[in-house]
Structure formats: C-alpha cells, structure tokens
Design a protein around this motif. Structure first.
Motif, PDB file in Angstrom:
ATOM      1  N   LYS A  59      12.069 -11.605  -3.287  1.00  0.00           N
ATOM      2  CA  LYS A  59      12.504 -11.253  -1.973  1.00  0.00           C
ATOM      3  C   LYS A  59      12.426  -9.771  -1.821  1.00  0.00           C
ATOM      4  CE  LYS A  59      14.932 -15.190  -1.898  1.00  0.00           C
ATOM      5  NZ  LYS A  59      14.025 -16.285  -2.685  1.00  0.00           N
ATOM      6  N   ASP A  60      11.392  -8.953  -2.335  1.00  0.00           N
ATOM      7  CA  ASP A  60      11.021  -7.811  -2.025  1.00  0.00           C
ATOM      8  C   ASP A  60       9.428  -7.512  -1.962  1.00  0.00           C
ATOM      9  OD1 ASP A  60      13.259  -5.438  -1.583  1.00  0.00           O
ATOM     10  OD2 ASP A  60      13.851  -6.312  -3.672  1.00  0.00           O
ATOM     11  N   SER A  61       9.199  -6.552  -1.306  1.00  0.00           N
ATOM     12  CA  SER A  61       7.663  -6.358  -0.899  1.00  0.00           C
ATOM     13  C   SER A  61       6.873  -6.300  -2.189  1.00  0.00           C
ATOM     14  CB  SER A  61       7.482  -4.855  -0.288  1.00  0.00           C
ATOM     15  OG  SER A  61       8.435  -4.666   0.848  1.00  0.00           O
ATOM     16  N   VAL A  62       5.504  -6.883  -2.054  1.00  0.00           N
ATOM     17  CA  VAL A  62       4.735  -7.092  -3.019  1.00  0.00           C
ATOM     18  C   VAL A  62       3.244  -6.668  -2.528  1.00  0.00           C
ATOM     19  CG1 VAL A  62       3.694  -8.684  -4.795  1.00  0.00           C
ATOM     20  CG2 VAL A  62       5.808  -9.258  -3.339  1.00  0.00           C
ATOM     21  N   VAL A  63       2.421  -5.860  -3.299  1.00  0.00           N
ATOM     22  CA  VAL A  63       0.982  -5.683  -3.038  1.00  0.00           C
ATOM     23  C   VAL A  63       0.259  -6.020  -4.086  1.00  0.00           C
ATOM     24  CG1 VAL A  63       1.746  -3.446  -1.776  1.00  0.00           C
ATOM     25  CG2 VAL A  63       1.022  -3.468  -4.286  1.00  0.00           C
ATOM     26  N   ALA A  64      -1.206  -6.379  -3.829  1.00  0.00           N
ATOM     27  CA  ALA A  64      -2.084  -7.063  -4.874  1.00  0.00           C
ATOM     28  C   ALA A  64      -2.613  -5.695  -5.499  1.00  0.00           C
ATOM     29  CB  ALA A  64      -3.084  -7.770  -4.119  1.00  0.00           C
ATOM     30  N   LEU A  65      -2.835  -5.855  -6.934  1.00  0.00           N
ATOM     31  CA  LEU A  65      -3.336  -4.979  -7.563  1.00  0.00           C
ATOM     32  C   LEU A  65      -4.739  -5.343  -8.205  1.00  0.00           C
ATOM     33  CD1 LEU A  65       0.111  -3.767  -9.538  1.00  0.00           C
ATOM     34  CD2 LEU A  65      -1.350  -2.656  -7.415  1.00  0.00           C
ATOM     35  N   MET A  66      -5.502  -4.302  -8.528  1.00  0.00           N
ATOM     36  CA  MET A  66      -6.653  -4.660  -9.283  1.00  0.00           C
ATOM     37  C   MET A  66      -7.026  -3.530 -10.376  1.00  0.00           C
ATOM     38  SD  MET A  66     -10.432  -5.600  -7.753  1.00  0.00           S
ATOM     39  CE  MET A  66     -10.859  -3.675  -7.420  1.00  0.00           C
ATOM     40  N   ARG A  67      -7.291  -3.549 -11.602  1.00  0.00           N
ATOM     41  CA  ARG A  67      -7.443  -2.924 -12.459  1.00  0.00           C
ATOM     42  C   ARG A  67      -8.772  -2.116 -12.190  1.00  0.00           C
ATOM     43  NH1 ARG A  67      -4.873  -1.157 -16.625  1.00  0.00           N
ATOM     44  NH2 ARG A  67      -3.444  -2.998 -16.643  1.00  0.00           N
ATOM     45  N   VAL A  68      -9.139  -0.831 -11.839  1.00  0.00           N
ATOM     46  CA  VAL A  68     -10.473  -0.524 -11.725  1.00  0.00           C
ATOM     47  C   VAL A  68     -10.827   0.606 -12.988  1.00  0.00           C
ATOM     48  CG1 VAL A  68     -10.327  -0.767  -9.086  1.00  0.00           C
ATOM     49  CG2 VAL A  68      -9.649   1.413 -10.012  1.00  0.00           C
ATOM     50  N   PRO A  69     -12.318   0.883 -12.724  1.00  0.00           N
ATOM     51  CA  PRO A  69     -12.771   2.022 -13.651  1.00  0.00           C
ATOM     52  C   PRO A  69     -12.036   3.559 -13.320  1.00  0.00           C
ATOM     53  CG  PRO A  69     -14.576   0.631 -13.069  1.00  0.00           C
ATOM     54  CD  PRO A  69     -13.560   0.464 -12.337  1.00  0.00           C
ATOM     55  N   ARG A  70     -11.819   4.156 -14.328  1.00  0.00           N
ATOM     56  CA  ARG A  70     -11.071   5.647 -13.977  1.00  0.00           C
ATOM     57  C   ARG A  70     -11.854   6.474 -12.827  1.00  0.00           C
ATOM     58  NH1 ARG A  70      -6.676   8.582 -14.991  1.00  0.00           N
ATOM     59  NH2 ARG A  70      -5.964   6.896 -16.345  1.00  0.00           N
ATOM     60  N   GLU A  71     -13.254   6.133 -12.952  1.00  0.00           N
ATOM     61  CA  GLU A  71     -14.164   7.025 -12.081  1.00  0.00           C
ATOM     62  C   GLU A  71     -14.142   6.546 -10.820  1.00  0.00           C
ATOM     63  OE1 GLU A  71     -14.950   5.512 -14.836  1.00  0.00           O
ATOM     64  OE2 GLU A  71     -16.918   4.300 -14.458  1.00  0.00           O
ATOM     65  N   GLU A  72     -13.517   5.478 -10.538  1.00  0.00           N
ATOM     66  CA  GLU A  72     -13.487   4.965  -8.842  1.00  0.00           C
ATOM     67  C   GLU A  72     -12.162   5.006  -8.458  1.00  0.00           C
ATOM     68  OE1 GLU A  72     -14.988   0.848  -8.965  1.00  0.00           O
ATOM     69  OE2 GLU A  72     -16.842   1.416  -9.853  1.00  0.00           O
ATOM     70  N   VAL A  73     -11.102   5.529  -9.043  1.00  0.00           N
ATOM     71  CA  VAL A  73      -9.728   5.556  -8.756  1.00  0.00           C
ATOM     72  C   VAL A  73      -9.583   6.374  -7.179  1.00  0.00           C
ATOM     73  CG1 VAL A  73      -8.220   5.257 -10.958  1.00  0.00           C
ATOM     74  CG2 VAL A  73      -9.264   7.325  -9.955  1.00  0.00           C
ATOM     75  N   GLN A  74     -10.667   7.040  -7.102  1.00  0.00           N
ATOM     76  CA  GLN A  74     -10.326   7.883  -5.976  1.00  0.00           C
ATOM     77  C   GLN A  74     -10.942   7.284  -4.525  1.00  0.00           C
ATOM     78  OE1 GLN A  74     -12.967   9.292  -8.348  1.00  0.00           O
ATOM     79  NE2 GLN A  74     -14.182  10.695  -7.170  1.00  0.00           N
ATOM     80  N   ARG A  75     -11.101   6.028  -4.767  1.00  0.00           N
ATOM     81  CA  ARG A  75     -11.492   5.224  -3.406  1.00  0.00           C
ATOM     82  C   ARG A  75     -10.230   4.210  -2.894  1.00  0.00           C
ATOM     83  NH1 ARG A  75     -16.505   1.684  -5.416  1.00  0.00           N
ATOM     84  NH2 ARG A  75     -15.773   0.493  -3.783  1.00  0.00           N
ATOM     85  N   TYR A  76      -9.203   4.548  -3.833  1.00  0.00           N
ATOM     86  CA  TYR A  76      -8.134   3.688  -3.492  1.00  0.00           C
ATOM     87  C   TYR A  76      -6.620   4.217  -3.602  1.00  0.00           C
ATOM     88  CZ  TYR A  76     -11.233   0.148  -5.398  1.00  0.00           C
ATOM     89  OH  TYR A  76     -12.441  -0.773  -5.529  1.00  0.00           O
ATOM     90  N   GLY A  77      -5.733   3.351  -3.198  1.00  0.00           N
ATOM     91  CA  GLY A  77      -4.209   3.969  -3.473  1.00  0.00           C
ATOM     92  C   GLY A  77      -3.891   3.421  -4.805  1.00  0.00           C
ATOM     93  N   VAL A  78      -3.262   4.167  -5.499  1.00  0.00           N
ATOM     94  CA  VAL A  78      -3.300   3.874  -7.082  1.00  0.00           C
ATOM     95  C   VAL A  78      -1.666   3.903  -7.430  1.00  0.00           C
ATOM     96  CG1 VAL A  78      -3.736   4.597  -9.409  1.00  0.00           C
ATOM     97  CG2 VAL A  78      -5.430   4.883  -7.518  1.00  0.00           C
ATOM     98  N   ILE A  79      -1.097   3.155  -8.363  1.00  0.00           N
ATOM     99  CA  ILE A  79       0.274   3.070  -8.543  1.00  0.00           C
ATOM    100  C   ILE A  79       0.446   3.723  -9.983  1.00  0.00           C
ATOM    101  CG2 ILE A  79       0.377   0.900  -7.333  1.00  0.00           C
ATOM    102  CD1 ILE A  79       1.384  -0.095 -10.278  1.00  0.00           C
ATOM    103  N   ARG A  80       1.870   4.149 -10.003  1.00  0.00           N
ATOM    104  CA  ARG A  80       2.436   4.389 -11.197  1.00  0.00           C
ATOM    105  C   ARG A  80       3.610   3.161 -11.381  1.00  0.00           C
ATOM    106  NH1 ARG A  80       6.848   7.422 -13.015  1.00  0.00           N
ATOM    107  NH2 ARG A  80       6.954   8.433 -10.910  1.00  0.00           N
ATOM    108  N   GLY A  81       3.583   2.347 -12.584  1.00  0.00           N
ATOM    109  CA  GLY A  81       4.469   1.264 -12.372  1.00  0.00           C
ATOM    110  C   GLY A  81       5.019   0.965 -13.815  1.00  0.00           C
ATOM    111  N   GLN A  82       5.977   0.018 -13.780  1.00  0.00           N
ATOM    112  CA  GLN A  82       6.372  -0.299 -15.282  1.00  0.00           C
ATOM    113  C   GLN A  82       6.252  -1.808 -15.308  1.00  0.00           C
ATOM    114  OE1 GLN A  82      10.783  -0.543 -14.962  1.00  0.00           O
ATOM    115  NE2 GLN A  82      10.803  -1.302 -17.288  1.00  0.00           N
ATOM    116  N   GLY A  83       5.381  -2.062 -16.468  1.00  0.00           N
ATOM    117  CA  GLY A  83       5.144  -3.522 -16.424  1.00  0.00           C
ATOM    118  C   GLY A  83       6.218  -4.486 -16.781  1.00  0.00           C
ATOM    119  N   LEU A  84       6.579  -5.515 -16.113  1.00  0.00           N
ATOM    120  CA  LEU A  84       7.526  -6.629 -16.224  1.00  0.00           C
ATOM    121  C   LEU A  84       7.016  -7.649 -17.061  1.00  0.00           C
ATOM    122  CD1 LEU A  84       9.044  -6.105 -12.489  1.00  0.00           C
ATOM    123  CD2 LEU A  84       9.907  -4.983 -14.595  1.00  0.00           C
TER     124      LEU A  84
END
Ligand code: UTP
Length: 289
Positions: free
Chosen positions: A152-177
């Motif tokens: 019942k809370d917001s959800v965004v789609a995530l994709m693992r990307v190579p480190r050199e490509e992170v500057q093309r995206y919004g990147v998260i800090r998160g806790q794995g559940l």
C-alpha cells in the motif's frame, strides 16, 4: 484499492532523436511496425489499467489519434478486404480509455506528472515512460502493482546497472528486504560513479501515492532548470515508505539511439515471420565484417 489510472508523460522534446523527432513525436517511432508508445500502453492494459492519461505537448496530438478510430482508413481497408490489418486497428482503438492534459512547457518529468494531478485525483496511480520498453513474461507494471497491493505504499522499478552508467539514472540507497524488494532510504539523480549510493537505478515505471503531488509542487528546478520526479520522490521517502522492486525482464532504452537499435533487433527476432530472415541477415553482416 485497485489502481486504474496510468499517466504517460509524452511532452518531452526528444532532442536525442532529431531530426526524426522534428515533427514526429518520438513515442510514435516504431520498433518494427508498432510505435513504442503502443507497446507501453499494452503493458499497462495487460497489468489491469483502464485509463491512460497522456501528458502531451505541442506537436504530440498524433499520439492520442493513434488510439482513436479512423473511419476513412477502416472503410478503405474493408473495401480492399484487408481484414487482418483492419482488426488490428480496431483493437488499438478499443484498447483503452484515453484522456490528455497539456504540459505547456517541457519543465521536466516531475512537472509533467504534476500536470496530471486533476485527472488523477486523490488516489494512487501508475506512471510509465514510453522511453523504456520492457520485455517480460509478467508485465513489469503488474510486478510493481503486486508489491503495491501488498504494501500500500509507492513502488518504483529498479534495474542493476554497471557503475560507469549510473550517471544516466536516478540511483537509490536502500535496504534489501525479501528477494528483489528494497526499502528506499534515499535517491540521487544522475550521480557520478564514485558518489553513487548503489548500482540500483530507477527506470520508467512507478506506482505513486497521491501525496507526491503536494511534494512536487515544492520542488524547485534542479538540473537543467527541470523539475525532476526524483526530487519529489526523495521528499516522499522522508514522509512515507517507498519501495523499489528489481523487476524480472529485459529493458530497452528506446530514447537512446543504441537502445533503439537493440530493441529493433530483439523485437524483430521475437516475430515468427521475421525471426529466421533477421538471424540469417545478422550472420551475414557479422561475417562480412
Ligand atoms: P527525457 O529525459 O527522455 O526527455 O524524458 P526528452 O525530451 O523526451 O528526450 P531527449 O533527452 O531530449 O532526447 C523522459 C520522459 O519524460 C517525458 C518525456 O516525454 C519522456 O517520456 N517528459 C520529459 C515530459 O513529458 N515533459 C518534460 O518536461 C520532460
């Protein structure tokens, strides 16, 4: 509560695809013979969405027309006995209810979402970006909706990307559940590789609670003078839980030239009538090289 409405922001200028997008909306550029926006609307329909809200801009009317009837063309096809294509066109027109709102100036994705506020109302909704084509057995949006229906809370789609490509995206800090699911603690738009909090990038599918609108109103223009959706999401994270889900499937960035070529080849290979010819052609091209 079931989510029925999906916002598709299509008001961007598509500068990476000029001159093709000088008069043709980039969302109508086809992958084989289907416009990218149709694949994305199809994903929404298959996920259970019943209303599409297009956020459009100048020169984008043809996108809505694509999901409408064309009596003159249908009549000609009927007279010529081209029944298969006629039925395809009718299916597209019957696919879903479409409404639209104008974003008068392309002030960013966050601003585009805010433009849909009155049409969405006070309920959770989905956002899909037509730049991201996702090939998946269970539609990507459906995967996110399953999480939303539980949490019942917001959800965004995530994709693992190579480190050199992170500057093309919004990147998260998160806790794995549990598997693939993260509780997002923070997010950064287009970080330098050394500053990125993770390699988990946000891609163009979101389920958002309506609180996002009030937060987007407060966001001041960031990078490139645009109101970023990521900035609104960062504020939402401070107020409520926001989840990230590493979806199962393959994503193509069709807003990028190489991504567009990749999608064209991959989708052509999925078509039974083209598959063998395309494979053979690719083999010859590689051998000639
Ligand atoms: P992009 O960042 O890909 O921008 O927007 P763009 O203008 O479409 O493309 P380029 O970079 O100039 O080639 C991501 C999504 O957000 C929408 C776009 O239509 C696209 O689906 N968008 C972006 C808006 O609707 N309004 C905006 O002000 C900006």
């Amino acid at each position: 509560m079931k989510i029925k409405k999906a916002v598709l922001p299509v008001a961007g200028l598509g500068t990476r695809f000029l001159p093709a997008t000088k008069v043709v909306p980039k969302e109508l550029l086809p992958i084989v013979d289907i416009p990218t926006v149709q694949y994305v609307v199809q994903e929404a329909v298959e996920s259970g969405i019943t209303e599409i809200i297009f956020v459009t801009g100048r020169g984008k009317d043809a996108i809505e027309d694509h999901f409408d009837w064309v009596p003159e063309l249908e009549q000609v096809l009927e007279e010529r006995g081209q029944i298969e294509v006629l039925e395809t066109l009718r299916r597209i027109a019957e696919m879903i209810e479409v409404v639209s709102v104008r974003q008068k100036r392309p002030l960013g994705l966050g601003h585009a979402v805010l433009c849909a506020r009155d049409l969405v109302g006070d309920e959770p909704f989905a956002v899909l970006l037509a730049d991201d084509l996702i090939d998946a057995q269970i539609p990507c949006l459906r995967q996110l909706l399953d999480v939303f229906e539980e949490k019942k809370d917001s959800v965004v789609a995530l994709m693992r990307v190579p480190r050199e490509e992170v500057q093309r995206y919004g990147v998260i800090r998160g806790q794995g559940l549990v598997s693939r699911l993260y509780a997002i603690q923070d997010m950064v738009e287009k970080p330098a590789p050394e500053d990125a909090p993770s390699q988990l990038a946000i891609i163009g599918r979101y389920i958002l609670r309506p609180e996002i609108f009030t937060l987007l109103e407060k966001v001041s223009p960031g990078r490139g003078g645009e109101i970023q959706l990521t900035d609104g999401l960062s504020r939402l994270v401070r107020e409520r839980k926001v989840y990230g889900y590493e979806f199962v499937g393959t994503r193509y960035d069709v807003g990028d030239k190489f991504g567009f070529v990749q999608a064209t080849v991959a989708y052509a290979l999925k078509r039974p009538e083209l598959r063998e010819k395309v494979k053979e052609y690719l083999r010859t091209v590689i051998l000639e090289k």
